[in-house]
Design an enzyme around this catalytic site. Structure first.
Site, PDB file in Angstrom:
ATOM      1  N   CYS A 250       7.398  -1.449  -2.294  1.00  0.00           N
ATOM      2  CA  CYS A 250       8.443  -2.472  -2.367  1.00  0.00           C
ATOM      3  C   CYS A 250       9.657  -2.182  -1.498  1.00  0.00           C
ATOM      4  O   CYS A 250      10.193  -3.081  -0.841  1.00  0.00           O
ATOM      5  CB  CYS A 250       8.871  -2.689  -3.821  1.00  0.00           C
ATOM      6  SG  CYS A 250       9.723  -1.284  -4.582  1.00  0.00           S
TER       7      CYS A 250
ATOM      8  N   GLU B  22       0.841  -1.210   0.000  1.00  0.00           N
ATOM      9  CA  GLU B  22       0.000   0.000   0.000  1.00  0.00           C
ATOM     10  C   GLU B  22       0.868   1.248   0.000  1.00  0.00           C
ATOM     11  O   GLU B  22       1.996   1.232   0.494  1.00  0.00           O
ATOM     12  CB  GLU B  22      -0.975  -0.005   1.189  1.00  0.00           C
ATOM     13  CG  GLU B  22      -0.347  -0.278   2.554  1.00  0.00           C
ATOM     14  CD  GLU B  22      -0.044   0.980   3.360  1.00  0.00           C
ATOM     15  OE1 GLU B  22      -0.039   2.075   2.768  1.00  0.00           O
ATOM     16  OE2 GLU B  22       0.207   0.853   4.566  1.00  0.00           O
TER      17      GLU B  22
ATOM     18  N   ASP C 251       9.822 -11.980  -2.758  1.00  0.00           N
ATOM     19  CA  ASP C 251       9.306 -10.635  -3.012  1.00  0.00           C
ATOM     20  C   ASP C 251       7.946 -10.489  -2.341  1.00  0.00           C
ATOM     21  O   ASP C 251       6.949 -11.023  -2.815  1.00  0.00           O
ATOM     22  CB  ASP C 251       9.184 -10.374  -4.514  1.00  0.00           C
ATOM     23  CG  ASP C 251       9.050  -8.897  -4.842  1.00  0.00           C
ATOM     24  OD1 ASP C 251       8.449  -8.170  -4.038  1.00  0.00           O
ATOM     25  OD2 ASP C 251       9.551  -8.468  -5.892  1.00  0.00           O
TER      26      ASP C 251
ATOM     27  N   ARG D 289       1.530  -1.553  12.285  1.00  0.00           N
ATOM     28  CA  ARG D 289       0.756  -2.568  11.561  1.00  0.00           C
ATOM     29  C   ARG D 289       0.243  -2.065  10.209  1.00  0.00           C
ATOM     30  O   ARG D 289      -0.841  -2.424   9.763  1.00  0.00           O
ATOM     31  CB  ARG D 289      -0.402  -3.099  12.421  1.00  0.00           C
ATOM     32  CG  ARG D 289       0.077  -3.673  13.743  1.00  0.00           C
ATOM     33  CD  ARG D 289      -1.062  -4.282  14.531  1.00  0.00           C
ATOM     34  NE  ARG D 289      -1.516  -5.525  13.927  1.00  0.00           N
ATOM     35  CZ  ARG D 289      -0.927  -6.709  14.112  1.00  0.00           C
ATOM     36  NH1 ARG D 289       0.140  -6.808  14.891  1.00  0.00           N
ATOM     37  NH2 ARG D 289      -1.415  -7.787  13.540  1.00  0.00           N
TER      38      ARG D 289
ATOM     39  N   HIS E  12      12.208  -0.886  -8.404  1.00  0.00           N
ATOM     40  CA  HIS E  12      11.745  -2.005  -7.588  1.00  0.00           C
ATOM     41  C   HIS E  12      12.943  -2.616  -6.864  1.00  0.00           C
ATOM     42  O   HIS E  12      14.067  -2.586  -7.368  1.00  0.00           O
ATOM     43  CB  HIS E  12      11.059  -3.056  -8.470  1.00  0.00           C
ATOM     44  CG  HIS E  12      10.399  -4.165  -7.696  1.00  0.00           C
ATOM     45  ND1 HIS E  12       9.389  -3.932  -6.789  1.00  0.00           N
ATOM     46  CD2 HIS E  12      10.612  -5.510  -7.686  1.00  0.00           C
ATOM     47  CE1 HIS E  12       9.000  -5.084  -6.263  1.00  0.00           C
ATOM     48  NE2 HIS E  12       9.733  -6.055  -6.779  1.00  0.00           N
TER      49      HIS E  12
END
Length: 281
Positions: free
Chosen positions: A68, A38, A121, A63, A106
């Site tokens: 990435c 997110e 990943d 939490r 990434h």
């Protein structure tokens, strides 16, 4: 209680903890099931810090999820704490579309096991549930199938399954430090032209489909097709974040800001779809 113990509790892993392929697979699946991809912090104008303390605070204590650099960065630190050999490697999503500038957009992980190196990943949004052996060929995780290829220059290519929202990514094998990713992470989290700034995104892979929130559109993607539902009010938006993705409640001001931004993005996307040249007859 050590940080690793708290992290394992956060992802719900209560099984054996050994530096082997079975434990790696269990940790990978547990992480994906509990920590969504997110960019809500980015949507609120907050640029992530790629430090051990910041990553632990966001993923474990608060939490939340992340994108990435945060998710694979945090997971890589956990794996090293548990005794795994981990390489943080540079990767490129949509290199065919964006060219060489895609490199570094990434972060992926190569993890040593008794079965050889594995591609891990937990930060690819709707990616593979279990790590993939770093071996050329087809890798099935029914009902999905992934491909690993390697070109003559030594670059590896992950080909995503057919229902994926991205085509996959390319990656190298040279190990980098987490700090090496900070400049690109900062750029992608702050540049107004960045897709992470332009589109609110929450994603999580499931056993036979993936779930994605893009703007105000909730998308279920499976091999049989995609089902899209547009959220209608802020209460439904909050319920999806909590019930579908397991995210903690947000402060009312943050929730209102995210709902407004998602609406602006949804309106812009809808307008673009109405005027696609392929639809003009």
């Amino acid at each position: 209680m050590t940080e690793a113990t708290e992290y394992l509790r956060r992802i719900g892993h209560a099984g054996p903890v050994r530096a082997d392929s079975d434990t790696l697979a269990a940790l990978h699946r547990a992480h994906l099931a509990t920590v969504p991809y997110e960019n809500l912090g980015i949507q609120l104008g907050r640029v992530p810090a790629l430090t051990r303390d910041a990553l632990f605070r966001r993923v474990v204590e608060e939490r939340h999820g992340g994108f990435c650099f945060e998710l694979n960065g945090a997971f890589g630190l956990l794996l090293r704490e548990l005794g795994f050999s981990v390489r943080l490697v540079r990767a490129a999503v949509n290199r065919l579309r964006d060219g060489e500038s895609a490199w570094g957009n990434h972060l992926a992980l190569l993890v040593g096991t008794e079965r050889g190196p594995m591609l891990a990943d937990v930060g690819f949004g709707d990616g593979f549930l279990a790590p993939l052996p770093l071996r050329i060929g087809s890798h099935r995780q029914p009902p999905f199938e992934f491909q690993l290829r390697r070109d003559l220059s030594g670059v590896w290519h992950l080909v995503h399954h057919q229902a994926g929202l991205a085509p996959g990514f390319e990656f190298g094998t040279e190990p980098l430090a987490l700090a090496d990713f900070t400049p690109r992470c900062t750029e992608l989290a702050s540049d107004p032209a960045s897709p992470y700034v332009r589109t609110l995104t929450v994603q999580q892979p499931r056993a036979d489909h993936s779930l994605s929130l893009r703007g105000r559109s909730l998308i279920r993607s499976a091999l049989a097709g995609r089902d899209t539902r547009e959220l209608t009010d802020v209460d439904e938006f909050a319920a999806v974040l909590a019930d579908e993705f397991g995210l903690p409640p947000l402060p009312p001001a943050d929730l209102a800001t995210l709902w407004r931004r998602a609406g602006e993005q949804q309106a812009a996307w809808n307008a673009a779809q109405r005027f696609r040249p392929s639809e003009l007859r």
